[in-house]
Design an enzyme around this catalytic site. Structure first.
Site, PDB file in Angstrom:
ATOM      1  N   GLU A  34       0.833  -1.207   0.000  1.00 65.79           N
ATOM      2  CA  GLU A  34       0.000   0.000   0.000  1.00 65.79           C
ATOM      3  C   GLU A  34       0.859   1.245   0.000  1.00 65.79           C
ATOM      4  OE1 GLU A  34      -1.951  -0.577   3.753  1.00 65.79           O
ATOM      5  OE2 GLU A  34      -3.807  -1.188   2.778  1.00 65.79           O
ATOM      6  N   CYS A  44       1.133  14.962   1.911  1.00 70.17           N
ATOM      7  CA  CYS A  44       2.441  14.323   2.064  1.00 70.17           C
ATOM      8  C   CYS A  44       2.371  12.978   1.329  1.00 70.17           C
ATOM      9  CB  CYS A  44       2.697  14.124   3.561  1.00 70.17           C
ATOM     10  SG  CYS A  44       4.238  13.294   3.919  1.00 70.17           S
ATOM     11  N   CYS A  94      11.589   1.876   3.010  1.00 69.89           N
ATOM     12  CA  CYS A  94      12.736   2.731   2.688  1.00 69.89           C
ATOM     13  C   CYS A  94      14.010   1.989   3.071  1.00 69.89           C
ATOM     14  CB  CYS A  94      12.648   4.042   3.466  1.00 69.89           C
ATOM     15  SG  CYS A  94      13.992   5.186   3.093  1.00 69.89           S
ATOM     16  N   CYS A  99      17.121   5.364   8.767  1.00 72.82           N
ATOM     17  CA  CYS A  99      17.264   6.413   9.796  1.00 72.82           C
ATOM     18  C   CYS A  99      16.685   5.888  11.118  1.00 72.82           C
ATOM     19  CB  CYS A  99      16.528   7.684   9.368  1.00 72.82           C
ATOM     20  SG  CYS A  99      17.115   8.331   7.786  1.00 72.82           S
ATOM     21  N   CYS A 124      13.017   6.715  12.583  1.00 76.38           N
ATOM     22  CA  CYS A 124      11.913   6.669  11.627  1.00 76.38           C
ATOM     23  C   CYS A 124      11.204   5.320  11.601  1.00 76.38           C
ATOM     24  CB  CYS A 124      12.465   7.006  10.245  1.00 76.38           C
ATOM     25  SG  CYS A 124      11.264   6.799   8.926  1.00 76.38           S
ATOM     26  N   CYS A 152       5.228  13.019  11.054  1.00 80.61           N
ATOM     27  CA  CYS A 152       6.505  12.857  10.380  1.00 80.61           C
ATOM     28  C   CYS A 152       7.320  11.702  10.968  1.00 80.61           C
ATOM     29  CB  CYS A 152       7.274  14.160  10.530  1.00 80.61           C
ATOM     30  SG  CYS A 152       8.832  14.124   9.712  1.00 80.61           S
TER      31      CYS A 152
END
Ligand code: SF4
Length: 363
Positions: A90, A110, A117, A121, A124, A343
């Site tokens: 998704e 956004c 990813c 990081c 995250c 975020c």
């Protein structure tokens, strides 16, 4: 008149991809089916402007909307991709209410450029999934289409700050930007689009070339810096070991800024990691040669986070110190924290759980 060609709003790459095509490319592709330019162009305009096609040449298929979660005025939504077992993949997008410069209420969308990813990081949520796949231009534009024409919301700004590192998928991201800015399509000004990167220098150079083109001069670049020095940045962001802060700053100094535009420097403030006054001073020194605005983002704890969110006093103190040093500084609000839409919080926990055994890089 020929039979109808399906113009799919399903961004699955096996389907016809009006979503990933500029009007010029769509007119060309339609011509190969014998469709006159005038009809192709009117279909393209209707598709992007009204979200429908009233045209004898084309038929519209359905957008594969997934989950929708709402917290206040923030809406997080997903789109299902592919078919069969792939269907569980998704995209995730978030519509965030903002206060415009004139006080007008605006909406920022956004978007994700990848599912998962590879950048790892430490602060995250998405990093916990690892990289699942890149999104095509069509799948990126589909997120705008869903917000505008399925949810019926006005979209004033687009930020590539959802799942993924845009520079890891830069050609598809650029393809999506060409569609989003198409005057026959969404017609979003490039000054209302922001690409956010961890600082992939090759990607910054590639984007510099796009920014040199007419119509793209005001595209915004945001860089996720998050540290005052290489030691802290190495610990938070693995990219820094390959491309350190000196090299990053050099690439940023070479990035063409047109008119009054400035780079946007993002700094996720993490208690006990990068939030002291000394950190602030060293960050401001590093920023000194750059025309930039500093955006301080209070850390949003991801699932199983080793750190809490910072308290208000430390956020205020950091921002005041940076401002006192002459650095233009803003604070980014934390909207959508309760639905994991803030975020650094995007990511499908089911995929993360499946992928995590033996490869948990992020904590
Ligand atoms: S902060 Fe951005 S680049 Fe870093 S892991 Fe998360 S999604 Fe990837």
């Amino acid at each position: 008149m020929s039979s109808k060609a399906p113009v799919s709003t399903n961004p699955d790459e096996s389907g016809p991809a009006i979503l990933g095509m500029t009007s010029e490319a769509f007119v060309e592709a339609s011509a190969t089916l014998g469709i006159p330019k005038v009809d192709a162009l009117s279909a393209y305009r209707a598709f992007y402007r009204q979200g429908s096609i009233t045209n004898d040449w084309f038929a519209l298929e359905e957008m594969p909307m997934g989950r929708r979660e709402i917290e206040g005025e923030t809406i997080k939504f997903t789109l299902g991709l592919g078919a069969g077992p792939e269907r569980r993949h998704e995209t995730e997008s978030v519509l965030i209410p903002m206060q415009g410069r004139s006080g007008r209420r605006t909406r920022t969308l956004c978007v994700s450029s990848q599912i998962g990813c590879a950048m790892g990081c430490k602060f995250c949520e998405t990093a916990q999934m690892g990289l699942v796949r890149n999104l095509s231009s069509a799948q990126i534009v589909a997120q705008w289409f869903a917000a505008r024409h399925v949810l019926g919301e006005e979209v004033n700004n687009i930020v590539f700050m959802g799942m993924g590192e845009p520079m890891d998928n830069i050609e598809e991201v650029i393809g999506a930007i060409r569609v989003l800015t198409d005057h026959n399509g969404p017609s979003i000004a490039s000054s209302r689009i922001t690409i956010s990167t961890v600082g992939r220098i090759d990607g910054i150079r590639r984007l510099s070339k796009l920014v040199a083109e007419d119509g793209f001069h005001r595209l915004n670049l945001a860089i996720s810096v998050n540290a005052p020095d290489d030691g802290i940045r190495n610990a938070l962001m693995p990219i820094n070991r390959a491309m350190n802060m000196d090299a990053l700053r050099e690439a940023l100094q070479a990035f063409p800024l047109h008119g009054g535009s400035a780079l946007l420097i993002e700094y996720v403030l993490i208690p006990g990691v990068n939030d002291s006054l000394e950190h602030c001073d060293r960050l401001c020194e590093w920023l000194e040669p750059l025309r930039c605005s500093l955006n301080v983002i209070p850390y949003n704890p991801r699932r199983d986070s080793p750190w809490p969110a910072p308290d208000e006093v430390s956020v205020d103190t950091f921002i005041r110190r940076a401002t006192a040093r002459g650095q233009f500084t803003k604070r980014r609000g934390t909207k959508g924290r309760d639905v994991m839409a803030a975020c650094g919080q995007l990511g499908n926990p089911e995929i993360r759980r499946k992928r995590r055994p033996g490869r948990d890089r992020a904590s």
